[in-house]
Design a protein around this motif. Structure first.
Motif, PDB file in Angstrom:
ATOM      1  N   PRO A  50      18.138  -9.861  19.749  1.00 38.02           N
ATOM      2  CA  PRO A  50      17.435  -9.769  18.817  1.00 38.02           C
ATOM      3  C   PRO A  50      15.887  -9.177  18.708  1.00 38.02           C
ATOM      4  O   PRO A  50      15.174 -10.118  18.774  1.00 38.02           O
ATOM      5  N   MET A  51      15.767  -7.458  19.572  1.00 38.49           N
ATOM      6  CA  MET A  51      14.291  -7.600  19.947  1.00 38.49           C
ATOM      7  C   MET A  51      14.146  -6.191  19.471  1.00 38.49           C
ATOM      8  O   MET A  51      15.143  -4.960  19.802  1.00 38.49           O
ATOM      9  N   GLY A  52      13.876  -5.356  19.170  1.00 39.38           N
ATOM     10  CA  GLY A  52      13.085  -4.217  19.205  1.00 39.38           C
ATOM     11  C   GLY A  52      12.225  -3.473  19.275  1.00 39.38           C
ATOM     12  O   GLY A  52      10.913  -4.377  19.220  1.00 39.38           O
ATOM     13  N   GLY A  53      11.430  -2.799  18.919  1.00 40.85           N
ATOM     14  CA  GLY A  53      10.018  -1.988  18.685  1.00 40.85           C
ATOM     15  C   GLY A  53       9.847  -0.723  17.898  1.00 40.85           C
ATOM     16  O   GLY A  53      10.837  -0.220  17.229  1.00 40.85           O
ATOM     17  N   PHE A  54       8.675  -0.546  17.667  1.00 43.80           N
ATOM     18  CA  PHE A  54       8.500   0.476  16.944  1.00 43.80           C
ATOM     19  C   PHE A  54       6.901   1.069  17.511  1.00 43.80           C
ATOM     20  O   PHE A  54       6.657   0.454  18.304  1.00 43.80           O
ATOM     21  N   VAL A  55       6.576   2.680  17.848  1.00 44.90           N
ATOM     22  CA  VAL A  55       6.202   3.221  18.188  1.00 44.90           C
ATOM     23  C   VAL A  55       5.396   4.376  16.938  1.00 44.90           C
ATOM     24  O   VAL A  55       5.754   4.468  16.010  1.00 44.90           O
ATOM     25  N   GLY A  56       3.809   4.218  17.129  1.00 48.34           N
ATOM     26  CA  GLY A  56       2.821   5.429  16.402  1.00 48.34           C
ATOM     27  C   GLY A  56       3.150   6.803  17.255  1.00 48.34           C
ATOM     28  O   GLY A  56       2.959   6.680  18.386  1.00 48.34           O
ATOM     29  N   GLU A  57       2.597   7.673  16.360  1.00 49.20           N
ATOM     30  CA  GLU A  57       2.987   8.920  17.040  1.00 49.20           C
ATOM     31  C   GLU A  57       2.690  10.064  16.303  1.00 49.20           C
ATOM     32  O   GLU A  57       1.800   9.758  15.050  1.00 49.20           O
ATOM     33  N   ARG A  58       1.586  10.456  16.841  1.00 50.48           N
ATOM     34  CA  ARG A  58       0.493  11.926  16.264  1.00 50.48           C
ATOM     35  C   ARG A  58       0.315  12.851  16.956  1.00 50.48           C
ATOM     36  O   ARG A  58      -0.295  12.847  18.283  1.00 50.48           O
ATOM     37  N   ASP A  59       0.459  14.054  16.524  1.00 54.28           N
ATOM     38  CA  ASP A  59       0.631  15.262  17.390  1.00 54.28           C
ATOM     39  C   ASP A  59       1.273  15.293  18.524  1.00 54.28           C
ATOM     40  O   ASP A  59       1.246  15.907  19.602  1.00 54.28           O
ATOM     41  N   GLY A  60       2.756  14.682  18.386  1.00 51.97           N
ATOM     42  CA  GLY A  60       3.100  14.828  19.176  1.00 51.97           C
ATOM     43  C   GLY A  60       3.632  13.673  20.666  1.00 51.97           C
ATOM     44  O   GLY A  60       4.051  14.069  21.887  1.00 51.97           O
ATOM     45  N   ALA A  61       2.499  13.155  20.514  1.00 52.66           N
ATOM     46  CA  ALA A  61       2.305  12.158  21.974  1.00 52.66           C
ATOM     47  C   ALA A  61       1.652  10.372  21.172  1.00 52.66           C
ATOM     48  O   ALA A  61       2.010  10.493  19.678  1.00 52.66           O
TER      49      ALA A  61
END
Length: 149
Positions: A50-61
């Motif tokens: 019951p866990m996960g995450g999100f990422v922020g991506e900009r210019d492919g990184a």
């Protein structure tokens, strides 16, 4: 600079996640064995927990991460969401990435029927608190910990 994309953390993100995770640990002067980081990443991306995450991506990184844990509460019949880790690369601070990552967790928790999202930060993390004061209410609670070995 291209637009920021917020998306769920995926197993294929390991190479981009590692430096952000290490940056987070370094910021808090923490050290975690690599086998624990391996377990953590597997739990975040495996879909069985019951866990996960999100990422922020900009210019492919990848420029930011946030992790969340859904758990039961004694205060409500609905689940609650703990936003456990939030980190943006130094060059991404002040660009709205942190706010967008928090919002992604809020939306996910709301969609899952949670009654609240909560998190903590160190009292010395003034930069983060400047953001948190704009997007949430301080609970007034103080955290105590008792190591178990």
């Amino acid at each position: 600079m291209t637009a920021l994309t917020i998306r769920p953390l995926a197993a294929s993100d390991r190479a981009g996640w590692d430096p952000l995770w290490q940056g987070y640990l370094t910021f808090y002067k923490a050290s975690i064995a690599s086998d624990i980081s391996n377990v953590t990443f597997a739990r975040l991306t495996g879909g069985a927990e019951p866990m996960g995450g999100f990422v922020g991506e900009r210019d492919g990184a990848l420029i930011g991460l946030v992790h969340w844990v859904i758990h039961r509460s004694t205060w409500n019949s609905r689940d609650i969401c703990y936003l456990q880790d939030l980190f943006t690369a130094p060059e991404a601070r002040g660009t709205g990435a942190g706010r967008a990552l928090i919002e992604a967790v809020r939306q996910m928790a709301q969609a899952r029927g949670c009654f609240r999202v909560y998190w903590q930060t160190h009292e010395s993390n003034a930069q983060a608190q400047a953001l948190y004061d704009k997007v949430a209410d301080k609970s007034g609670f103080i955290v105590y910990r008792q190591p178990l070995g």
